[in-house]
Motif scaffolding. Structure first.
Motif, PDB file in Angstrom:
ATOM      1  N   ASN A 408     -95.308 -34.872  -2.229  1.00 30.81           N
ATOM      2  CA  ASN A 408     -94.033 -34.887  -1.512  1.00 30.81           C
ATOM      3  C   ASN A 408     -93.996 -33.757  -0.500  1.00 30.81           C
ATOM      4  O   ASN A 408     -94.187 -32.594  -0.839  1.00 30.81           O
ATOM      5  CB  ASN A 408     -92.867 -34.736  -2.495  1.00 30.81           C
ATOM      6  N   GLY A 409     -93.761 -34.098   0.760  1.00 33.73           N
ATOM      7  CA  GLY A 409     -93.656 -33.091   1.810  1.00 33.73           C
ATOM      8  C   GLY A 409     -92.509 -33.420   2.745  1.00 33.73           C
ATOM      9  O   GLY A 409     -92.070 -34.567   2.843  1.00 33.73           O
ATOM     10  N   TYR A 410     -92.030 -32.397   3.437  1.00 31.84           N
ATOM     11  CA  TYR A 410     -90.927 -32.544   4.380  1.00 31.84           C
ATOM     12  C   TYR A 410     -91.376 -32.088   5.762  1.00 31.84           C
ATOM     13  O   TYR A 410     -92.325 -31.319   5.898  1.00 31.84           O
ATOM     14  CB  TYR A 410     -89.719 -31.716   3.930  1.00 31.84           C
ATOM     15  N   LEU A 411     -90.662 -32.554   6.783  1.00 34.33           N
ATOM     16  CA  LEU A 411     -91.028 -32.209   8.153  1.00 34.33           C
ATOM     17  C   LEU A 411     -90.984 -30.700   8.368  1.00 34.33           C
ATOM     18  O   LEU A 411     -91.826 -30.136   9.053  1.00 34.33           O
ATOM     19  CB  LEU A 411     -90.076 -32.911   9.141  1.00 34.33           C
ATOM     20  N   LEU A 412     -89.992 -30.033   7.762  1.00 32.56           N
ATOM     21  CA  LEU A 412     -89.827 -28.594   7.945  1.00 32.56           C
ATOM     22  C   LEU A 412     -90.031 -27.837   6.637  1.00 32.56           C
ATOM     23  O   LEU A 412     -89.401 -26.803   6.406  1.00 32.56           O
ATOM     24  CB  LEU A 412     -88.429 -28.296   8.509  1.00 32.56           C
ATOM     25  N   ASP A 413     -90.902 -28.351   5.756  1.00 35.60           N
ATOM     26  CA  ASP A 413     -91.040 -27.674   4.463  1.00 35.60           C
ATOM     27  C   ASP A 413     -91.827 -26.375   4.542  1.00 35.60           C
ATOM     28  O   ASP A 413     -92.016 -25.701   3.545  1.00 35.60           O
ATOM     29  CB  ASP A 413     -91.638 -28.603   3.401  1.00 35.60           C
ATOM     30  N   ASN A 414     -92.278 -26.004   5.748  1.00 36.52           N
ATOM     31  CA  ASN A 414     -92.870 -24.684   5.910  1.00 36.52           C
ATOM     32  C   ASN A 414     -91.814 -23.585   5.932  1.00 36.52           C
ATOM     33  O   ASN A 414     -92.136 -22.406   5.854  1.00 36.52           O
ATOM     34  CB  ASN A 414     -93.693 -24.618   7.206  1.00 36.52           C
ATOM     35  N   LEU A 415     -90.533 -23.986   6.071  1.00 36.49           N
ATOM     36  CA  LEU A 415     -89.456 -23.008   6.136  1.00 36.49           C
ATOM     37  C   LEU A 415     -88.668 -22.990   4.834  1.00 36.49           C
ATOM     38  O   LEU A 415     -88.508 -24.022   4.192  1.00 36.49           O
ATOM     39  CB  LEU A 415     -88.506 -23.352   7.289  1.00 36.49           C
ATOM     40  N   PRO A 416     -88.126 -21.829   4.446  1.00 35.33           N
ATOM     41  CA  PRO A 416     -87.324 -21.766   3.222  1.00 35.33           C
ATOM     42  C   PRO A 416     -86.011 -22.523   3.385  1.00 35.33           C
ATOM     43  O   PRO A 416     -85.534 -22.737   4.506  1.00 35.33           O
ATOM     44  CB  PRO A 416     -87.086 -20.262   3.037  1.00 35.33           C
ATOM     45  N   GLU A 417     -85.409 -22.891   2.261  1.00 33.96           N
ATOM     46  CA  GLU A 417     -84.194 -23.697   2.283  1.00 33.96           C
ATOM     47  C   GLU A 417     -83.045 -23.001   3.003  1.00 33.96           C
ATOM     48  O   GLU A 417     -82.190 -23.662   3.583  1.00 33.96           O
ATOM     49  CB  GLU A 417     -83.766 -24.031   0.844  1.00 33.96           C
ATOM     50  N   ASN A 418     -82.986 -21.677   2.957  1.00 38.32           N
ATOM     51  CA  ASN A 418     -81.861 -20.969   3.561  1.00 38.32           C
ATOM     52  C   ASN A 418     -82.125 -20.545   5.007  1.00 38.32           C
ATOM     53  O   ASN A 418     -81.338 -19.797   5.595  1.00 38.32           O
ATOM     54  CB  ASN A 418     -81.500 -19.733   2.727  1.00 38.32           C
ATOM     55  N   HIS A 419     -83.234 -21.000   5.598  1.00 41.44           N
ATOM     56  CA  HIS A 419     -83.522 -20.667   6.988  1.00 41.44           C
ATOM     57  C   HIS A 419     -82.541 -21.402   7.900  1.00 41.44           C
ATOM     58  O   HIS A 419     -82.172 -22.550   7.635  1.00 41.44           O
ATOM     59  CB  HIS A 419     -84.968 -21.049   7.334  1.00 41.44           C
ATOM     60  N   PRO A 420     -82.080 -20.767   9.005  1.00 41.62           N
ATOM     61  CA  PRO A 420     -81.112 -21.414   9.897  1.00 41.62           C
ATOM     62  C   PRO A 420     -81.534 -22.798  10.381  1.00 41.62           C
ATOM     63  O   PRO A 420     -80.692 -23.700  10.494  1.00 41.62           O
ATOM     64  CB  PRO A 420     -81.007 -20.423  11.071  1.00 41.62           C
ATOM     65  N   ILE A 421     -82.823 -23.000  10.673  1.00 40.52           N
ATOM     66  CA  ILE A 421     -83.279 -24.320  11.122  1.00 40.52           C
ATOM     67  C   ILE A 421     -83.064 -25.352  10.022  1.00 40.52           C
ATOM     68  O   ILE A 421     -82.595 -26.474  10.279  1.00 40.52           O
ATOM     69  CB  ILE A 421     -84.766 -24.269  11.542  1.00 40.52           C
ATOM     70  N   GLN A 422     -83.398 -24.987   8.792  1.00 41.04           N
ATOM     71  CA  GLN A 422     -83.200 -25.898   7.664  1.00 41.04           C
ATOM     72  C   GLN A 422     -81.716 -26.210   7.468  1.00 41.04           C
ATOM     73  O   GLN A 422     -81.331 -27.358   7.225  1.00 41.04           O
ATOM     74  CB  GLN A 422     -83.764 -25.288   6.376  1.00 41.04           C
ATOM     75  N   LEU A 423     -80.866 -25.196   7.574  1.00 40.37           N
ATOM     76  CA  LEU A 423     -79.430 -25.402   7.387  1.00 40.37           C
ATOM     77  C   LEU A 423     -78.873 -26.348   8.446  1.00 40.37           C
ATOM     78  O   LEU A 423     -78.019 -27.194   8.158  1.00 40.37           O
ATOM     79  CB  LEU A 423     -78.698 -24.052   7.428  1.00 40.37           C
TER      80      LEU A 423
END
Length: 753
Positions: A408-423
């Motif tokens: 299972n992978g995500y497009l932005l899974d290189n970033l932590p969940e609380n990163h502004p881009i993820q939010l």
């Protein structure tokens, strides 16, 4: 080879290379391209490349959600500000289209033909009040689900360069800032690439500096003498400089994977230097002259250290056999970089040592004594059954647990969940139906003349209904959109009439169909309506759930849609990246297969025995198996950036086994018995193995602090695997070697001869 005169020549060559690099420095460039994670040599990629030529890229857009800081979303003054922003953005170079609720129009068919009318009018408060009553249908499309923000959908020019994308994004932000409005959320390719690169540059410098501090601390703690601190630091910094220079001279841009390369080069190089320095200290304390000690150390250790560097390098280079360009580039550049660091070590270190004032120290003896290792070896012999059972039990549990891990992978899974881009992405997923591109190719079957045939459109209505059910969103544009829009037009623009028409309603709109399709600034139909697309957005569910969605969708299509009427094929950037994640088992198998083969060949050449080669592999497969168990315990999922770590970890972990076996071969060559040779190997080589493992673990442990998922998991999993590798080499490998007594005695006779 390592006589003083030759070492001075090598040192001169090394200094010349360094000076030339400083005089003619390479150009440093950073880049992050999502498409580098597409699997290559793949039918789906080839199809998408053709699809892009016919239609367009599916990710050349920017989403901006704007809220009214002063109150109601549909306040006239706020709408005036947004309209001004929209006009200014549309005039920017590089912007193709800007769509919002402010410029969307609904067609109306009246006595005088087809005309368009704005969905939202706000010239007067009365118009605003009347037109805003029908906006509910646009929620999750152009207005947020909670009604607090509106969406600007900005389509930039196709294939915009990184530099132009950065410029355009900066100009768009400038326009919004001038209006004194703070965006609620932003998502899109030109935004993500810029933010990723800024984070990369920050982490690149941070980990480079942290690695240097770690090296200084470790050298002081282990050796406690000035020469054994400054010489490794100088050599490693120069070696790292050479490695990056080679990459940059050949046009390699630094990317998200490059963040961990300074740490890898410095720590792997340091682990090699530790062997040379610790052995040099031993010889000097034995009373051997310094010049002779230097010569003997490099002569004796050149081959084993070279083999460990080679296996580490090949562990990375084996990633070339994956089909993901980002992994190929990282593997090859890192593997070559490790070799370049070793080259700098060999060219510079002997000459610098000959020129330096060297004093022996007791640092390594104080750190871990030979007596401790001797006692440890005796305890291993006494409790070998328990050790074997423990390794076997944990390995079986790890295999069982590993079988439960999802890919299972995500497009932005290189970033932590609380990163502004993820939010921001989560906001669009929740309020606007998603930010991930969704593309499905449409083609008429043999029994249909056009995608605009009523029978084909009926099938397409079923398809879109199923897509909405599976994805929870209705963010789709397709040939069906044209027909529903015209049906709305025939009913004076009523939003309730934006539905699939009856046969009679469809017949009445046929004369408008061609014109409606031509007026769209979005390619939906091609080739006389023989080809088309469903284009939309969906939340980033992750590759595991999306694979299930696509499988259920394909089952529905196979059951319900006649291929003689309509054929469909899923495509697009999100689809290709998900495919890359789903192919991790194949990618990992390719890398590990190459790594196992190389190590097996090296062991075979050294010891001329396939049985010994197999024994050498066992303690280095154990860390990989236990890594599986650790992943299930920590809830880490399989994806491209974690699966490749098995190959990398194997290439690094096998180094200690090679040192162990090379020393054992040396001891047996003196005619010693197998048990005595193993004991001497544990006592002599064990100290260096423990030291290098500690250094490697601490070095890779630095990467755990990274905000990038790939860097974080590299540090965590490789550090853990190296600890297991140390336990395997010190506890398990001696036990596995004992049953080979007859084979070793036979080999020993040949070695003595």
């Amino acid at each position: 080879m390592f006589h003083k005169s030759i070492s001075y020549i090598f040192l001169g060559i090394g200094i010349l290379i360094t000076v030339l690099i400083l005089i003619f420095p390479p150009k440093i460039s950073f880049n992050y391209d999502f498409e580098q994670f597409f699997p290559q040599s793949n039918e789906d990629l080839e199809f998408y490349e053709e699809y892009k030529k016919k239609f367009e890229n599916d990710n050349d857009y920017l989403l901006i959600a704007l809220e009214n800081p002063g109150g109601d979303l549909l306040e006239k003054r706020f709408l005036d500000s947004i309209w001004s922003i929209q006009i200014k953005i549309k005039d920017l170079e590089g912007v193709d289209t800007v769509i919002s609720i402010l410029n969307i129009e609904k067609p109306i068919i009246g006595l005088f033909g087809l005309r368009n009318e704005k969905v939202l009018k706000w010239d007067t408060e009365r118009e605003l009040s009347e037109s805003s009553s029908d906006l509910g249908v646009y929620k999750t499309q152009l207005i947020s689900k909670d009604g607090k923000s509106l969406l600007l959908w900005i389509k930039n020019t196709q294939n915009i360069s990184k530099e132009n994308g950065d410029r355009l994004y900066s100009e768009i932000k400038g326009v919004i800032e001038q209006a004194a409005i703070q965006p609620k959320a932003i998502a899109g390719k030109i935004q993500a690439q810029g933010d990723f690169i800024r984070l990369m540059q920050k982490e690149f410098g941070m980990f480079f500096g942290a690695s240097i501090v770690l090296i200084l601390g470790m050298l002081f703690f282990i050796f406690r003498t000035f020469w054994s601190i400054w010489i490794p630091c100088v050599v490693l910094l120069i070696g790292t400089l050479w490695s990056f220079a080679v990459m940059l001279y050949f046009g390699k841009a630094l990317d998200v994977m490059s963040v961990m390369q300074p740490t890898i080069f410095l720590i792997v190089g340091l682990s090699a230097l530790i062997h040379f320095i610790s052995h040099l200290n031993q010889k000097i304390r034995q009373g051997i002259r310094i010049e002779k000690s230097i010569q003997e150390v490099f002569k004796e250790l050149f081959i084993p250290v070279w083999l460990t560097i080679l296996t580490t390098s090949l562990g990375f280079i084996s990633l070339y056999f994956t089909t993901i360009p980002a992994l190929k580039s990282f593997g090859v550049s890192t593997g070559i970089g490790v070799l370049v660091v070793f080259g700098a070590l060999i060219l510079l270190t002997p000459g610098i040592l000959y020129l330096s004032r060297i004093q022996p120290n007791q640092g390594t003896d104080k750190f871990i004594s030979a007596n401790f290792l001797k006692v440890l070896f005796i305890e291993v012999l006494k409790k070998r059954k328990w050790i074997l059972m423990s390794f076997l039990l944990i390995s079986l549990l790890s295999i069982w647990g590993g079988s439960k891990i999802h890919v299972n992978g995500y497009l932005l899974d290189n970033l932590p969940e609380n990163h502004p881009i993820q939010l921001d992405v989560h906001y669009f997923d929740e309020q606007y139906g998603g930010s991930n591109p969704l593309e499905i190719y449409l083609k008429t079957g043999l029994d249909a003349s056009s995608l605009m045939d009523y029978e084909v459109l009926e099938a397409l209505e079923k398809v879109e209904s199923k897509l909405a059910e599976l994805t929870g969103t209705n963010q789709f544009l397709s040939p069906l959109t044209i027909v529903k829009t015209l049906n709305q037009a025939q009913n004076q623009g009523s939003v309730k009439a934006f539905v699939f028409p009856s046969p009679g309603q469809f017949q009445r709109m046929e004369k408008y169909l061609k014109r409606a399709g031509e007026e769209l600034n979005f390619k939906l139909l091609l080739n006389d309506n023989q080809e088309g697309r469903i284009s939309g957005r969906s939340p980033d569910f992750g590759s595991y759930k999306m694979a299930q969605i696509r499988e259920e969708f394909q089952d529905f299509v196979n059951r319900e849609i006649d291929p003689q009427i309509l054929s469909l094929q899923w495509t697009g950037t999100a689809y290709l990246i998900d495919n890359g994640h789903q192919s991790v088992t194949v990618q990992m198998a390719k890398g590990l297969g190459v790594a196992f083969l190389v190590v097996g060949l090296i062991a075979g050449i050294l010891f001329r025995s396939w049985r010994i080669s197999l024994i050498l592999l066992i303690p280095n497969i154990i860390p990989l198996i236990w890594m599986l168990g650790m992943m299930i315990l920590l809830g880490i999922e399989f994806k491209l950036t974690t699966a490749i770590l098995f190959t990398v970890a194997f290439g690094i972990a096998v180094d200690d086994s090679i040192h162990f076996m090379t020393r054992l071969r040396f001891e047996l060559g003196k005619g010693k018995s197998l048990i005595y040779a193993i004991k001497r190997t544990v006592m002599e080589t064990g100290r260096a193995i423990v030291l290098t493992t500690i250094i490697l673990v601490m070095g890779f442990g630095l990467l755990i602090a990274s905000d990038f998922g790939v860097t974080h998991f590299t540090g965590l999993l490789i550090a853990a695997s190296l600890i297991v590798a140390l336990l395997s080499d010190v506890l398990l490998l001696p036990i596995l070697l004992l049953p080979m007594k007859k084979v070793w005695e036979k080999k020993a006779k040949k070695l003595i001869r």
